[in-house]
Design a protein around this motif. Structure first.
Motif, PDB file in Angstrom:
ATOM      1  N   TYR A  12       0.659  -1.279  -0.136  1.00 22.09           N
ATOM      2  CA  TYR A  12       0.072  -0.179  -0.116  1.00 22.09           C
ATOM      3  C   TYR A  12       0.721   1.317  -0.019  1.00 22.09           C
ATOM      4  CZ  TYR A  12      -2.944   3.733   1.593  1.00 22.09           C
ATOM      5  OH  TYR A  12      -3.683   4.973   1.522  1.00 22.09           O
ATOM      6  N   CYS A  30      -7.363   4.211  -4.869  1.00 22.82           N
ATOM      7  CA  CYS A  30      -8.442   3.776  -3.926  1.00 22.82           C
ATOM      8  C   CYS A  30      -9.904   4.028  -4.432  1.00 22.82           C
ATOM      9  CB  CYS A  30      -8.081   4.124  -2.639  1.00 22.82           C
ATOM     10  SG  CYS A  30      -6.589   3.088  -1.964  1.00 22.82           S
ATOM     11  N   PHE A  35     -13.031  -2.033  -3.301  1.00 20.90           N
ATOM     12  CA  PHE A  35     -13.211  -2.117  -1.975  1.00 20.90           C
ATOM     13  C   PHE A  35     -13.292  -0.800  -1.322  1.00 20.90           C
ATOM     14  CE2 PHE A  35     -10.484  -5.805  -3.140  1.00 20.90           C
ATOM     15  CZ  PHE A  35     -11.246  -7.003  -2.363  1.00 20.90           C
ATOM     16  N   TRP A  36     -13.441   0.260  -1.903  1.00 20.96           N
ATOM     17  CA  TRP A  36     -13.455   1.559  -1.343  1.00 20.96           C
ATOM     18  C   TRP A  36     -14.946   2.009  -0.958  1.00 20.96           C
ATOM     19  CZ3 TRP A  36     -11.158   5.733   0.135  1.00 20.96           C
ATOM     20  CH2 TRP A  36     -11.622   7.261  -0.037  1.00 20.96           C
ATOM     21  N   CYS A  47     -11.736   1.173   3.701  1.00 19.97           N
ATOM     22  CA  CYS A  47     -11.555   0.023   2.644  1.00 19.97           C
ATOM     23  C   CYS A  47     -12.041  -1.333   3.262  1.00 19.97           C
ATOM     24  CB  CYS A  47      -9.991  -0.128   2.154  1.00 19.97           C
ATOM     25  SG  CYS A  47      -9.573  -1.560   1.416  1.00 19.97           S
ATOM     26  N   HIS A  49     -11.504  -4.308   2.201  1.00 21.54           N
ATOM     27  CA  HIS A  49     -10.529  -5.557   2.322  1.00 21.54           C
ATOM     28  C   HIS A  49     -10.203  -6.017   3.779  1.00 21.54           C
ATOM     29  CE1 HIS A  49      -7.070  -8.081   1.699  1.00 21.54           C
ATOM     30  NE2 HIS A  49      -7.859  -8.300   0.528  1.00 21.54           N
ATOM     31  N   PHE A  52      -7.528  -3.932   5.522  1.00 19.42           N
ATOM     32  CA  PHE A  52      -7.301  -2.701   5.837  1.00 19.42           C
ATOM     33  C   PHE A  52      -8.488  -1.914   6.780  1.00 19.42           C
ATOM     34  CE2 PHE A  52      -5.110  -3.251   1.996  1.00 19.42           C
ATOM     35  CZ  PHE A  52      -3.991  -2.226   2.102  1.00 19.42           C
ATOM     36  N   VAL A  57      -7.724   4.667   4.161  1.00 19.49           N
ATOM     37  CA  VAL A  57      -6.893   4.797   3.182  1.00 19.49           C
ATOM     38  C   VAL A  57      -7.179   6.062   2.514  1.00 19.49           C
ATOM     39  CG1 VAL A  57      -6.724   2.389   3.368  1.00 19.49           C
ATOM     40  CG2 VAL A  57      -8.498   3.387   1.610  1.00 19.49           C
ATOM     41  N   TRP A  62      -3.237   3.381  -3.185  1.00 18.79           N
ATOM     42  CA  TRP A  62      -3.512   2.098  -3.924  1.00 18.79           C
ATOM     43  C   TRP A  62      -2.723   0.950  -3.330  1.00 18.79           C
ATOM     44  CZ3 TRP A  62      -0.037  -1.561  -6.089  1.00 18.79           C
ATOM     45  CH2 TRP A  62      -0.584  -2.226  -7.212  1.00 18.79           C
ATOM     46  N   CYS A  63      -3.109  -0.319  -3.637  1.00 18.39           N
ATOM     47  CA  CYS A  63      -2.325  -1.450  -3.064  1.00 18.39           C
ATOM     48  C   CYS A  63      -2.621  -2.410  -4.079  1.00 18.39           C
ATOM     49  CB  CYS A  63      -2.852  -1.880  -1.534  1.00 18.39           C
ATOM     50  SG  CYS A  63      -4.340  -2.893  -1.704  1.00 18.39           S
ATOM     51  N   VAL A  65      -3.859  -5.353  -4.056  1.00 13.52           N
ATOM     52  CA  VAL A  65      -5.223  -6.294  -4.362  1.00 13.52           C
ATOM     53  C   VAL A  65      -6.240  -5.368  -4.820  1.00 13.52           C
ATOM     54  CG1 VAL A  65      -4.685  -7.833  -2.453  1.00 13.52           C
ATOM     55  CG2 VAL A  65      -5.787  -6.064  -1.735  1.00 13.52           C
ATOM     56  N   TYR A  66      -5.710  -4.148  -5.381  1.00 14.31           N
ATOM     57  CA  TYR A  66      -6.662  -3.417  -6.242  1.00 14.31           C
ATOM     58  C   TYR A  66      -7.525  -4.188  -7.174  1.00 14.31           C
ATOM     59  CZ  TYR A  66      -8.546   0.022  -9.506  1.00 14.31           C
ATOM     60  OH  TYR A  66      -9.150   0.913 -10.239  1.00 14.31           O
TER      61      TYR A  66
HETATM   62 FE1  SF4 Z   1      -8.373  -1.066  -0.293  1.00 11.10          FE
HETATM   63 FE2  SF4 Z   1      -6.307  -1.365  -1.820  1.00 11.10          FE
HETATM   64 FE3  SF4 Z   1      -8.588  -0.946  -3.084  1.00 11.10          FE
HETATM   65 FE4  SF4 Z   1      -7.120   0.813  -1.715  1.00 11.10          FE
HETATM   66  S1  SF4 Z   1      -6.556  -0.176  -3.563  1.00 11.10           S
HETATM   67  S2  SF4 Z   1      -9.442   0.514  -1.726  1.00 11.10           S
HETATM   68  S3  SF4 Z   1      -6.357  -0.028   0.074  1.00 11.10           S
HETATM   69  S4  SF4 Z   1      -8.036  -2.810  -1.732  1.00 11.10           S
END
Ligand code: SF4
Length: 70
Positions: A12, A30, A35-36, A47, A49, A52, A57, A62-63, A65-66
Protein backbone atom coordinates in the motif's frame (compact mmCIF):
# COMPACT_ATOMS: atom_id res chain seq x y z
CA UNK A 1 -9.48 4.96 12.69
CA UNK A 2 -5.88 5.87 12.05
CA UNK A 3 -4.68 6.79 8.59
CA UNK A 4 -2.77 4.06 6.79
CA UNK A 5 0.94 4.49 6.32
CA UNK A 6 2.85 3.40 3.24
CA UNK A 7 3.49 -0.32 3.45
CA UNK A 8 0.47 -1.07 5.67
CA UNK A 9 -0.33 -4.20 3.65
CA UNK A 10 -0.06 -5.43 0.07
CA UNK A 11 2.49 -2.76 -0.87
CA UNK A 12 0.00 0.00 0.00
CA UNK A 13 0.97 3.60 -0.77
CA UNK A 14 -0.93 6.80 0.00
CA UNK A 15 -0.02 8.18 -3.42
CA UNK A 16 -0.89 5.73 -6.19
CA UNK A 17 1.55 7.36 -8.57
CA UNK A 18 4.32 6.18 -6.26
CA UNK A 19 3.25 2.54 -6.51
CA UNK A 20 6.22 0.31 -7.24
CA UNK A 21 4.40 -2.88 -8.18
CA UNK A 22 3.95 -4.97 -11.32
CA UNK A 23 0.14 -4.90 -11.02
CA UNK A 24 -0.18 -1.11 -10.90
CA UNK A 25 -1.68 0.63 -13.91
CA UNK A 26 -2.01 4.37 -14.33
CA UNK A 27 -5.37 5.72 -13.19
CA UNK A 28 -5.96 3.07 -10.55
CA UNK A 29 -6.50 4.46 -7.06
CA UNK A 30 -8.49 3.64 -3.96
CA UNK A 31 -11.53 5.71 -4.84
CA UNK A 32 -12.12 3.68 -8.01
CA UNK A 33 -11.43 0.32 -6.36
CA UNK A 34 -14.21 -2.15 -5.58
CA UNK A 35 -13.16 -2.17 -1.91
CA UNK A 36 -13.53 1.61 -1.44
CA UNK A 37 -16.37 2.51 0.94
CA UNK A 38 -16.57 6.22 0.26
CA UNK A 39 -14.86 9.30 1.61
CA UNK A 40 -15.18 9.92 5.34
CA UNK A 41 -12.83 12.82 5.99
CA UNK A 42 -10.67 15.04 3.79
CA UNK A 43 -9.84 12.49 1.13
CA UNK A 44 -9.64 9.49 3.44
CA UNK A 45 -12.11 6.64 3.68
CA UNK A 46 -12.62 3.04 4.65
CA UNK A 47 -11.58 0.03 2.60
CA UNK A 48 -13.59 -3.17 2.98
CA UNK A 49 -10.63 -5.47 2.32
CA UNK A 50 -9.83 -7.31 5.60
CA UNK A 51 -6.20 -6.16 5.51
CA UNK A 52 -7.34 -2.55 5.90
CA UNK A 53 -10.18 -2.96 8.41
CA UNK A 54 -8.33 -1.00 11.11
CA UNK A 55 -7.29 2.04 9.06
CA UNK A 56 -8.49 4.72 6.71
CA UNK A 57 -6.94 4.70 3.26
CA UNK A 58 -6.29 7.65 0.99
CA UNK A 59 -8.68 8.26 -1.92
CA UNK A 60 -5.58 8.57 -4.12
CA UNK A 61 -3.81 5.58 -2.60
CA UNK A 62 -3.29 2.14 -4.06
CA UNK A 63 -2.39 -1.39 -3.04
CA UNK A 64 -1.62 -4.70 -4.72
CA UNK A 65 -5.10 -6.18 -4.25
CA UNK A 66 -6.69 -3.32 -6.17
CA UNK A 67 -9.68 -4.37 -8.30
CA UNK A 68 -11.72 -1.96 -10.42
CA UNK A 69 -15.14 -0.92 -9.13
CA UNK A 70 -18.19 -1.75 -11.17
FE1 SF4 B 1 -8.35 -0.89 -0.38
FE2 SF4 B 1 -6.19 -1.49 -1.81
FE3 SF4 B 1 -8.50 -0.98 -3.01
FE4 SF4 B 1 -7.16 0.99 -1.81
S1 SF4 B 1 -6.49 -0.20 -3.62
S2 SF4 B 1 -9.38 0.62 -1.66
S3 SF4 B 1 -6.27 -0.10 -0.05
S4 SF4 B 1 -8.06 -2.72 -1.67
Amino acid sequence: KAKAEDGHAHSYVNDATQADHSRYQEGQQCNNCVFWQGEEQNGWGSCSHPSFSDVLVNAEGWCGVYAPAG
